[in-house]
Design a protein around this motif. Structure first.
Motif, PDB file in Angstrom:
ATOM      1  N   ASP A 328       0.816  -1.213   0.000  1.00  0.00           N
ATOM      2  CA  ASP A 328       0.000   0.000   0.000  1.00  0.00           C
ATOM      3  C   ASP A 328       0.848   1.260   0.000  1.00  0.00           C
ATOM      4  O   ASP A 328       0.831   2.048   0.966  1.00  0.00           O
ATOM      5  CB  ASP A 328      -0.947   0.009   1.202  1.00  0.00           C
ATOM      6  CG  ASP A 328      -2.014   1.100   1.102  1.00  0.00           C
ATOM      7  OD1 ASP A 328      -2.237   1.621  -0.005  1.00  0.00           O
ATOM      8  OD2 ASP A 328      -2.605   1.423   2.147  1.00  0.00           O
ATOM      9  N   LEU A 333      -4.640   2.967  -0.236  1.00  0.00           N
ATOM     10  CA  LEU A 333      -5.814   2.106  -0.067  1.00  0.00           C
ATOM     11  C   LEU A 333      -6.444   2.304   1.307  1.00  0.00           C
ATOM     12  O   LEU A 333      -7.675   2.298   1.440  1.00  0.00           O
ATOM     13  CB  LEU A 333      -5.424   0.645  -0.275  1.00  0.00           C
ATOM     14  CG  LEU A 333      -5.093   0.240  -1.717  1.00  0.00           C
ATOM     15  CD1 LEU A 333      -4.578  -1.190  -1.771  1.00  0.00           C
ATOM     16  CD2 LEU A 333      -6.313   0.397  -2.627  1.00  0.00           C
ATOM     17  N   GLN A 334      -5.611   2.459   2.317  1.00  0.00           N
ATOM     18  CA  GLN A 334      -6.117   2.776   3.655  1.00  0.00           C
ATOM     19  C   GLN A 334      -6.889   4.088   3.612  1.00  0.00           C
ATOM     20  O   GLN A 334      -7.999   4.200   4.159  1.00  0.00           O
ATOM     21  CB  GLN A 334      -4.935   2.887   4.624  1.00  0.00           C
ATOM     22  CG  GLN A 334      -5.292   3.321   6.026  1.00  0.00           C
ATOM     23  CD  GLN A 334      -5.710   2.188   6.927  1.00  0.00           C
ATOM     24  OE1 GLN A 334      -5.516   1.023   6.568  1.00  0.00           O
ATOM     25  NE2 GLN A 334      -6.288   2.497   8.075  1.00  0.00           N
ATOM     26  N   TRP A 367      -2.352  -5.994  -4.997  1.00  0.00           N
ATOM     27  CA  TRP A 367      -3.012  -4.701  -4.860  1.00  0.00           C
ATOM     28  C   TRP A 367      -4.479  -4.816  -5.267  1.00  0.00           C
ATOM     29  O   TRP A 367      -5.371  -4.313  -4.573  1.00  0.00           O
ATOM     30  CB  TRP A 367      -2.293  -3.663  -5.720  1.00  0.00           C
ATOM     31  CG  TRP A 367      -2.716  -2.245  -5.512  1.00  0.00           C
ATOM     32  CD1 TRP A 367      -2.111  -1.305  -4.730  1.00  0.00           C
ATOM     33  CD2 TRP A 367      -3.852  -1.592  -6.102  1.00  0.00           C
ATOM     34  NE1 TRP A 367      -2.792  -0.120  -4.787  1.00  0.00           N
ATOM     35  CE2 TRP A 367      -3.862  -0.266  -5.619  1.00  0.00           C
ATOM     36  CE3 TRP A 367      -4.854  -2.001  -6.977  1.00  0.00           C
ATOM     37  CZ2 TRP A 367      -4.846   0.660  -6.000  1.00  0.00           C
ATOM     38  CZ3 TRP A 367      -5.838  -1.089  -7.349  1.00  0.00           C
ATOM     39  CH2 TRP A 367      -5.830   0.230  -6.865  1.00  0.00           C
ATOM     40  N   GLU A 370      -6.818  -6.321  -2.642  1.00  0.00           N
ATOM     41  CA  GLU A 370      -7.155  -5.406  -1.553  1.00  0.00           C
ATOM     42  C   GLU A 370      -8.147  -4.343  -2.026  1.00  0.00           C
ATOM     43  O   GLU A 370      -9.079  -3.986  -1.305  1.00  0.00           O
ATOM     44  CB  GLU A 370      -5.887  -4.763  -0.991  1.00  0.00           C
ATOM     45  CG  GLU A 370      -4.913  -5.750  -0.378  1.00  0.00           C
ATOM     46  CD  GLU A 370      -5.568  -6.651   0.650  1.00  0.00           C
ATOM     47  OE1 GLU A 370      -5.981  -6.135   1.710  1.00  0.00           O
ATOM     48  OE2 GLU A 370      -5.692  -7.867   0.400  1.00  0.00           O
TER      49      GLU A 370
END
Length: 575
Positions: A328, A333-334, A367, A370
């Motif tokens: 990430d 993404l978070q 990736w 996720e």
């Protein structure tokens, strides 16, 4: 390493070359010596002409030397297996715990119970939105120059004289390995602005810079990005929401995170600073900071509708910074999950802009998995996704991770302004459920506008291209709506209907003459349908459930690799 790996035809050859280059760097050779050795290897192996080998080697050398030496000091040094695992993904294994990460999204809580959406009233207000993508403007495109040159990209004056009349580059562009003349780009946006006068806003899903990757520079890229953004702002009086394509960087594809230890001369900070300067003037301080951090932002374009633009070049398998940081990068993404949770609590809907479709062979599967989890969790908030990168006109359907028979989300891939390769230039217009109480903000329909390149070039420079509506999705496919479940029904029909597959193929290549001449055989048609239902490239579960026999990690990889196949001089045909 980076200049050579994409040329490799096998993992073993890639490992050999990578280990050799890593040894040179670890032995402390200078930048100049490294470049000379790489160029000698490249030319000796007949991979490309010397000036192409040299341009790529010189562009990558500083970054490679710094990264290899920096990682050597850690317990996770760069290896040939890691480099080749990304470069030839998914052909070569990418092993190790550092490449099998997952993020913790527990903070988002349980997925809310979903309720069935009421139908959109027929007299409901709508938004009209223009999508531009993959402009690939080439300031040096020269009509009449050699379009059949012996280099990965053509149509420049300095690439030899055309041998035949048919080898000459067309005035308005060329189906062969050539990009978009500046005058053709200006005609496209002029037509979009005049033919579509009631636009609410414009989305631009990346790639301004051309494919001459051995001849780019920071200065050249900045110049063309500024020129193109200035033309867009002058042409359209509505907000323009852009994202970064993989070609905006120099060297191409390379996007670093914002880390203080990375020297400024090899970082991507200049791309993000330029974005802050050239993009929307009324961005919030928070969005300006997130752009500077990694090229992503959010913007509430209408009351209740939030645009979240992400930089998923961090999933691009030719982004060599993934060897430095792949979990990430920049925490994007978070951040995305946090923004979606905030929108969910505020009962707002979200459209996501990202350059690369998550199911593309260009996007690293770890990736993508996720990202797919996030789309699954926020099914009721993310009501549309918009992508570019492929140069083709198509769509993807996402499915419930717990009930794979149920469609949950749709991504719309908008084609491209460039004719590279074998497609006609196009733009897209979306009709979106507008501002009203209980609005879904879903895409109700979209239409593609294009011109036939052969006809335009035959008419000559004095006659503007004859733009036509290629199709309206609802009309062409007999759809009541473009809701995920309705598009899944279309896919179910398409599996059994060859005529429907052929129609989809025609729109996919935008009736490009050379593509239509080649046609689409059974394997090609299977791949097209499989692509629709693939949101992680290495996961062909849904394809199999539809009874489609396909080789996800080989046959589709070749077709998905349009960008890298030409950029690195491969002999494979592109998409």
């Amino acid at each position: 390493m980076a200049p050579l790996i994409p040329f490799m035809l096998s993992c073993s050859m890639c490992y050999l070359a990578s280990n050799t280059i890593l040894t040179w760097i670890n032995d402390g050779v200078s930048k100049e010596e490294l470049v000379e050795r790489v160029v000698t290897f490249c030319v000796t192996m007949d991979l490309q002409k010397e000036h192409i080998c040299r341009g790529i080697a010189e562009a990558h050398a500083d970054m490679l030397i710094w990264m290899v030496k920096k990682k050597k000091e850690t317990d996770d040094p760069i290896t040939a297996e890691g480099a080749c695992g990304f470069a030839l993904f998914p052909q070569c294994p990418l092993k190790g715990p550092q490449y099998t990460w997952a993020l913790d999204f527990e903070f988002t809580g349980a997925k809310p119970e979903l309720s069935e959406e009421p139908p959109v009233p027929e007299d409901s207000p709508t938004l009209r939105v223009l999508q531009l993508t993959d402009l690939h403007v080439d300031p040096l495109y020269s009509p009449g120059s050699n379009a059949q040159c012996d280099e990965p990209m053509c149509c420049h004056k300095d690439q030899g004289e055309p041998k035949e009349e048919s080898d000459k580059a067309g005035y308005w562009g060329d189906y062969r390995n050539c990009d978009t003349p500046m005058h053709a780009f200006k005609d496209l946006i002029k037509h979009a602005a005049t033919q579509q006068p009631n636009l609410d806003y414009v989305i631009f899903t990346g790639d301004i810079v051309d494919h001459f990757i051995w001849a780019t520079s920071k200065e050249k890229n900045i110049e063309v990005i500024k020129a193109v953004m200035a033309e867009l702002k002058q042409t359209f009086s509505v907000p323009i929401l852009p994202i970064i394509g993989n070609h905006e960087a120099h060297p191409v594809n390379l996007f670093s995170g914002q880390h203080p230890e990375i020297p400024e001369e090899i970082s991507s900070n200049w791309v993000y600073e330029l974005a802050v300067e050239m993009w929307l003037p009324d961005l919030t301080l928070e969005s300006r900071e997130s752009i500077k951090k990694g090229g992503f932002y959010k913007y509430e374009i209408k009351p209740g509708l939030v645009i979240i633009a992400i930089n998923n070049n961090y999933c691009y398998h030719l982004n060599w910074w993934l060897l430095y940081e792949n979990k990430d990068p920049t925490g994007q993404l978070q951040w995305l999950a946090e923004q979606l949770l905030e929108a969910e609590k505020a009962n707002k809907k979200v459209h996501i802009l990202a350059h690369i479709p998550s199911g593309s062979g260009s996007c690293w599967d770890v990736w993508s998995k996720e990202y797919r989890k996030i789309i699954h969790r926020f099914e009721n908030t993310v009501v549309a996704q918009f992508h570019g990168h492929t140069h083709n006109d198509h769509f993807n359907v996402y499915y419930d991770l717990e009930n794979p028979a149920r469609a949950t989300s749709v991504a719309f891939i908008g084609g491209g302004a460039t004719a590279y390769a074998d497609v006609n230039p196009n733009y897209r217009i979306y009709t979106i459920d507008g501002i009203r109480e209980g609005s879904t903000f879903r895409v109700l329909d979209h239409e593609t506008w294009y011109y036939n390149l052969t006809e335009a070039n035959l008419a000559g420079p004095e006659v503007p291209p004859s733009w036509k509506k290629l199709y309206s999705f609802k009309e062409a496919f007999g759809m009541m709506s473009l809701h995920p479940k309705d598009l899944d029904d279309l896919v179910q029909k398409m599996v059994k209907d060859v005529d429907l597959q052929n129609k989809y193929y025609g729109y996919y290549v935008k009736l490009g003459d050379t593509s239509m001449e080649k046609g689409c055989n059974e394997k090609c048609r299977n791949n097209l349908v499989c692509e629709i239902v693939t949101s992680v490239h290495t996961d062909d579960t849904k394809c199999k459930s539809l009874g489609i026999e396909t080789k996800t990690t080989s046959e589709r990889r070749k077709r998905d690799a349009q960008e890298e196949s030409s950029e690195v001089g491969s002999n494979e045909s592109g998409e």
